[in-house]
Write an enzyme that holds these catalytic residues in place. Structure first.
Site, PDB file in Angstrom:
ATOM      1  N   ASN A 182      30.166  -7.435  -9.438  1.00  0.00           N
ATOM      2  CA  ASN A 182      30.594  -8.760  -9.010  1.00  0.00           C
ATOM      3  C   ASN A 182      29.657  -9.242  -7.930  1.00  0.00           C
ATOM      4  OD1 ASN A 182      32.961  -9.396 -10.440  1.00  0.00           O
ATOM      5  ND2 ASN A 182      34.132  -7.988  -9.173  1.00  0.00           N
ATOM      6  N   LYS A 200      50.999  -9.342  -7.180  1.00  0.00           N
ATOM      7  CA  LYS A 200      50.444  -8.124  -6.590  1.00  0.00           C
ATOM      8  C   LYS A 200      51.338  -7.552  -5.499  1.00  0.00           C
ATOM      9  CE  LYS A 200      45.719  -8.955  -7.839  1.00  0.00           C
ATOM     10  NZ  LYS A 200      44.544  -8.097  -7.974  1.00  0.00           N
TER      11      LYS A 200
HETATM   12  O1  C5P Z   1      42.892 -10.112  -9.384  1.00  0.00           O
HETATM   13  P1  C5P Z   1      41.799 -10.453  -8.437  1.00  0.00           P
HETATM   14  O2  C5P Z   1      40.585  -9.636  -8.628  1.00  0.00           O
HETATM   15  O3  C5P Z   1      41.487 -11.913  -8.303  1.00  0.00           O
HETATM   16  O4  C5P Z   1      42.490 -10.062  -7.054  1.00  0.00           O
HETATM   17  C1  C5P Z   1      41.820 -10.106  -5.897  1.00  0.00           C
HETATM   18  C2  C5P Z   1      42.432  -9.163  -4.911  1.00  0.00           C
HETATM   19  O5  C5P Z   1      42.842  -7.931  -5.503  1.00  0.00           O
HETATM   20  C3  C5P Z   1      41.410  -8.795  -3.881  1.00  0.00           C
HETATM   21  O6  C5P Z   1      42.075  -8.578  -2.675  1.00  0.00           O
HETATM   22  C4  C5P Z   1      40.811  -7.526  -4.459  1.00  0.00           C
HETATM   23  O7  C5P Z   1      40.226  -6.735  -3.461  1.00  0.00           O
HETATM   24  C5  C5P Z   1      42.013  -6.866  -5.087  1.00  0.00           C
HETATM   25  N1  C5P Z   1      41.653  -6.069  -6.262  1.00  0.00           N
HETATM   26  C6  C5P Z   1      41.773  -4.699  -6.231  1.00  0.00           C
HETATM   27  N2  C5P Z   1      41.466  -3.949  -7.339  1.00  0.00           N
HETATM   28  C7  C5P Z   1      41.044  -4.545  -8.475  1.00  0.00           C
HETATM   29  C8  C5P Z   1      40.927  -5.931  -8.526  1.00  0.00           C
HETATM   30  C9  C5P Z   1      41.232  -6.668  -7.404  1.00  0.00           C
HETATM   31  O8  C5P Z   1      42.151  -4.161  -5.208  1.00  0.00           O
HETATM   32  N3  C5P Z   1      40.760  -3.798  -9.525  1.00  0.00           N
END
Ligand code: C5P
Length: 412
Positions: free
Chosen positions: A211, A342
């Protein structure tokens, strides 16, 4: 933040080396300025080695210690004026007199007049010199002008006498510095876990999926929290950033590794900020050899990575969990959804396509969505300032008891 540490000529000058070190451990960068007589007591090299920065000794000397040079004087003043605070420890009677009367015959006294930053002085001298009306008048004059005086302590003095004149304890000097900078230590006793940076999901030994993320937002949170007194564990994907002073960094590469590291450290933490841009998918298979180029279209099978935040939120207890939502559209809607989905306590949302926000920048424009429906749209500010606002919210949410539904309460 940057502190200029003025060291003047007294036996206590050796204690300034320890002070420089402690300031760095608190996350400050330190520029040392020494007077001529200070150099009779301790060598500039000691401070240069400790701070990693050239020590300023003369007003006119070139950085290499060359001949008199007006350019270097102007440059020195310019560098030193960029300071957030001028701290003089130990401060001799002579330096206090110069500051009080506005004499500017060396670099430190010139800087005192030229810098607009707050000033803290920690005097150290013979008891009679300290008690002398001349010194006391100078002290009163400086105090009236807003200079913070860290009073010398009582004790055995190098001159053989006992009385007031010993340099104050380092902890006391540090407290005065924090107070002058209005730095809060309101996170003392907290352990904050921070994830930051991207993860890299290998396809073969040379290619990976990742990313866009510089890691700056998470590092800013880690640095701000450490300065506010928290123990900070920073679990970081690959970034070009140096670990902030006083932060324990665990370096990882993949989402899987980050997940494992977070699971291991999570029990010790009281709050966690998930700022990492974790890859959502990884190749099902990692090839042992470099994949060869081929004319045919290529399809790579991907599988989801663990959602670290969502996973840990299931076992969070009273911990405050902060997630980020980097969006390119429907920011508010997605942030509110993420907060619930979440089971986070706070979502920091930003539109990464907006100017002044997002990747590789020092600034960000975010809105904070808290679990108690409080929403706060912040203007464009530095990532460090955003970090401070996030930590303010973490503290507020920690102080607000979480409502546990009656059905769950009976099981708890
Ligand atoms: O679902 P998304 O990636 O948009 O969510 C963002 C949040 O979830 C961020 O705080 C990111 O660090 C966390 N995240 C995580 N593990 C993942 C994907 C996202 O902890 N596999």
């Amino acid at each position: 933040m940057r502190i200029t540490l003025g060291v003047t000529g007294g036996v206590a000058a050796y204690k300034a080396a320890e002070l420089a070190r402690r300031l760095q451990q608190e996350g400050f960068s330190v520029q040392v300025v020494m007077t001529r007589s200070a150099r009779e007591f301790i060598a500039p090299l000691t401070f240069a080695a400790l701070t990693g920065e050239k020590v300023i000794t003369d007003l006119f000397a070139a950085p290499s210690g060359g001949p008199a040079n007006l350019d270097s004087a102007i440059e020195h003043i310019a560098v030193a004026q960029r300071t957030d605070l001028l701290l003089v420890a130990p401060a001799t009677a002579d330096t206090l007199a110069k500051f009080a009367r506005g004499l500017a015959d060396d670099f430190l006294s010139t800087l005192y007049l030229a810098a607009a930053a707050p000033v803290v002085v920690a005097p150290a001298m013979n008891v009679n010199m300290w008690r002398h009306p001349a010194t006391q008048e100078n002290i009163a004059m400086l105090r009236a002008r807003g200079v913070r005086i860290v009073e010398p302590g009582e004790g055995y003095l190098a001159c053989g006498m006992t009385g007031a004149g010993r340099l104050a304890e380092i902890d006391e000097i540090l407290a005065a510095v924090r107070e002058a900078l209005q730095l809060k230590r309101d996170l003392a006793g907290e352990t904050l876990l921070v994830t930051a940076g991207p993860t890299c999901e290998d396809l073969d030994p040379v290619r990976y999926l990742t990313n866009r993320s510089s890691g700056r937002m998470g590092y800013a949170v880690a640095e701000a929290a450490a300065r506010r007194g928290a123990r900070v564990i920073l679990i970081s994907g690959p970034t070009a950033l140096a670990a902030p002073e006083g932060v324990e960094r665990v370096s990882v590469r993949t989402a899987e590794e980050m997940h494992r590291a977070v699971l291991e450290k999570f029990p010790a933490c009281t709050a966690a900020v998930f700022a990492a841009a974790v890859a959502d998918y990884r190749p099902v298979e990692k090839l042992p050899q470099k994949m060869k180029r081929n004319k045919a279209p290529l399809t790579i099978a991907l599988e989801p990575t663990p959602d670290i935040l969502a996973d840990l939120a299931r076992q969070k207890g009273q911990r405050v969990l902060v997630g980020f939502a980097a969006e390119t559209e429907h920011v508010a809607e997605n942030a509110r959804k993420k907060l619930a989905a979440k089971n986070a306590d706070l979502i920091v949302a930003n539109d990464v396509s907006a100017p002044g926000a997002g990747f590789d920048l020092d600034t960000n424009i975010v809105t904070l969505y808290a679990r108690d429906a409080r929403e706060n749209a912040l203007p464009q500010m530095s990532k460090f300032e955003v970090a401070q606002r996030i930590l303010d919210e973490v503290l507020r949410l920690r102080a607000t008891p979480r409502l546990v539904p009656a059905a769950r309460r009976s099981q708890a």
